[in-house]
Design an enzyme around this catalytic site. Structure first.
Site, PDB file in Angstrom:
ATOM      1  N   GLU A 143      -1.917  -3.034  -9.250  1.00  0.00           N
ATOM      2  CA  GLU A 143      -3.201  -3.413  -8.645  1.00  0.00           C
ATOM      3  C   GLU A 143      -3.435  -4.914  -8.745  1.00  0.00           C
ATOM      4  O   GLU A 143      -3.922  -5.538  -7.796  1.00  0.00           O
ATOM      5  CB  GLU A 143      -4.345  -2.652  -9.340  1.00  0.00           C
ATOM      6  CG  GLU A 143      -4.320  -1.151  -9.134  1.00  0.00           C
ATOM      7  CD  GLU A 143      -4.494  -0.761  -7.677  1.00  0.00           C
ATOM      8  OE1 GLU A 143      -5.145  -1.512  -6.924  1.00  0.00           O
ATOM      9  OE2 GLU A 143      -3.977   0.291  -7.284  1.00  0.00           O
ATOM     10  N   GLU A 184       0.806  -1.225   0.000  1.00  0.00           N
ATOM     11  CA  GLU A 184       0.000   0.000   0.000  1.00  0.00           C
ATOM     12  C   GLU A 184       0.842   1.280   0.000  1.00  0.00           C
ATOM     13  O   GLU A 184       0.463   2.267  -0.616  1.00  0.00           O
ATOM     14  CB  GLU A 184      -0.954  -0.011   1.205  1.00  0.00           C
ATOM     15  CG  GLU A 184      -1.910  -1.208   1.238  1.00  0.00           C
ATOM     16  CD  GLU A 184      -2.925  -1.199   0.104  1.00  0.00           C
ATOM     17  OE1 GLU A 184      -2.958  -0.236  -0.674  1.00  0.00           O
ATOM     18  OE2 GLU A 184      -3.674  -2.188  -0.006  1.00  0.00           O
ATOM     19  N   GLU A 195      -5.153   4.558  -1.038  1.00  0.00           N
ATOM     20  CA  GLU A 195      -4.116   3.580  -0.664  1.00  0.00           C
ATOM     21  C   GLU A 195      -3.548   3.892   0.726  1.00  0.00           C
ATOM     22  O   GLU A 195      -3.179   2.983   1.463  1.00  0.00           O
ATOM     23  CB  GLU A 195      -2.987   3.549  -1.699  1.00  0.00           C
ATOM     24  CG  GLU A 195      -3.408   3.288  -3.146  1.00  0.00           C
ATOM     25  CD  GLU A 195      -4.042   1.934  -3.399  1.00  0.00           C
ATOM     26  OE1 GLU A 195      -4.346   1.196  -2.444  1.00  0.00           O
ATOM     27  OE2 GLU A 195      -4.231   1.608  -4.590  1.00  0.00           O
ATOM     28  N   HIS A 243      -9.761  -0.652  -8.495  1.00  0.00           N
ATOM     29  CA  HIS A 243      -8.701   0.266  -8.945  1.00  0.00           C
ATOM     30  C   HIS A 243      -8.161  -0.164 -10.314  1.00  0.00           C
ATOM     31  O   HIS A 243      -7.901   0.674 -11.180  1.00  0.00           O
ATOM     32  CB  HIS A 243      -7.545   0.286  -7.938  1.00  0.00           C
ATOM     33  CG  HIS A 243      -7.911   0.916  -6.628  1.00  0.00           C
ATOM     34  ND1 HIS A 243      -7.110   0.858  -5.515  1.00  0.00           N
ATOM     35  CD2 HIS A 243      -9.016   1.620  -6.267  1.00  0.00           C
ATOM     36  CE1 HIS A 243      -7.702   1.501  -4.517  1.00  0.00           C
ATOM     37  NE2 HIS A 243      -8.854   1.967  -4.944  1.00  0.00           N
ATOM     38  N   GLU A 287      -8.741  -3.448  -4.832  1.00  0.00           N
ATOM     39  CA  GLU A 287      -7.680  -3.553  -5.852  1.00  0.00           C
ATOM     40  C   GLU A 287      -8.299  -3.863  -7.224  1.00  0.00           C
ATOM     41  O   GLU A 287      -7.841  -3.350  -8.245  1.00  0.00           O
ATOM     42  CB  GLU A 287      -6.659  -4.645  -5.500  1.00  0.00           C
ATOM     43  CG  GLU A 287      -6.034  -4.552  -4.114  1.00  0.00           C
ATOM     44  CD  GLU A 287      -5.319  -3.248  -3.815  1.00  0.00           C
ATOM     45  OE1 GLU A 287      -5.376  -2.317  -4.626  1.00  0.00           O
ATOM     46  OE2 GLU A 287      -4.717  -3.160  -2.739  1.00  0.00           O
ATOM     47  N   HIS A 320      -5.730   2.325   3.092  1.00  0.00           N
ATOM     48  CA  HIS A 320      -5.471   0.873   3.156  1.00  0.00           C
ATOM     49  C   HIS A 320      -4.224   0.587   3.996  1.00  0.00           C
ATOM     50  O   HIS A 320      -4.173  -0.392   4.742  1.00  0.00           O
ATOM     51  CB  HIS A 320      -5.290   0.305   1.745  1.00  0.00           C
ATOM     52  CG  HIS A 320      -6.528   0.411   0.903  1.00  0.00           C
ATOM     53  ND1 HIS A 320      -6.555   0.093  -0.428  1.00  0.00           N
ATOM     54  CD2 HIS A 320      -7.787   0.814   1.226  1.00  0.00           C
ATOM     55  CE1 HIS A 320      -7.770   0.292  -0.903  1.00  0.00           C
ATOM     56  NE2 HIS A 320      -8.539   0.726   0.073  1.00  0.00           N
TER      57      HIS A 320
HETATM   58 FE   LIG Z   1      -5.156  -0.250  -4.956  1.00  0.00          FE
END
Ligand SMILES: [Fe+2]
Length: 189
Positions: free
Chosen positions: A135, A35, A64, A168, A165, A67
């Site tokens: 990703e 991340e 991110e 993304h 992910e 995350h």
């Molecule tokens: Fe991501």
């Protein structure tokens, strides 16, 4: 600038003390596809990407960091009640000797984070393809981590991150198409 909201993006719960899983989860904290790397990669690429997709890199790069915060919360909860002997048995003895219970930007094998994990090519297509790959690799890592634990609470948080992910990756693929369409448009001045 950023505005900090004092809450996690998604709840982090763990069912048990598990320093073994904490050691593996560190891969997503300071690893090549983790991340930190994602956040720094996208936020840095914003300055040379076409205007139409700056907002996307801004949004995803910011997310991110949220995350990263979730991974930190997981590692903290999984290790806070562990004894030194349990940390050692989980392979965290060297980490403890250097950092006590503090988190550090390193991968699961203890290798410190490095900027060589990320790239900024200045070419929007090249950068976005790197982002898509990042990703997909992060998604795969989350899947391997889910496979390594039977803690359903931990799995729940990891599944949320895995799904993000995927989203993304889809958003970056859309950005590639936007830029390709733009390049193909004949400009008359
Ligand atoms: Fe991501």
């Amino acid at each position: 600038m950023w505005v900090y909201e004092k809450k996690l993006q998604y709840p982090v719960r763990v069912s048990k003390c598990d320093p073994r899983m904490a050691k593996f989860l560190i891969e997503q904290y300071g690893g090549a596809d983790g991340e930190l790397a994602a956040a720094l990669r996208y936020l840095n690429q914003r300055y040379t990407i076409p205007d139409k997709v700056i907002g996307l890199l801004n949004d995803i790069g910011t997310e991110e960091f949220a995350h990263l915060e979730m991974i930190a919360a997981m590692v903290f909860k999984l290790t806070k009640d562990a004894t030194v002997e349990e940390l050692e048995a989980a392979g965290l003895g060297a980490h403890y000797a250097n950092h006590d219970n503090a988190l550090y930007y390193e991968n699961a094998a203890g290798v410190p984070w490095t900027a060589s994990y990320i790239q900024a090519k200045g070419d929007p297509i090249a950068d976005l393809y790197e982002d898509i790959a990042a990703e997909e690799k992060a998604r795969a890592t989350y899947q391997w981590l889910i496979d390594m634990t039977d803690d359903v609470d931990l799995q729940d948080s990891l599944k949320f991150l895995r799904e993000r992910e995927i989203i993304h990756s889809i958003r970056f693929r859309e950005a590639v198409e936007i830029i390709k369409d733009d390049r193909a448009t004949k400009k008359i001045f």
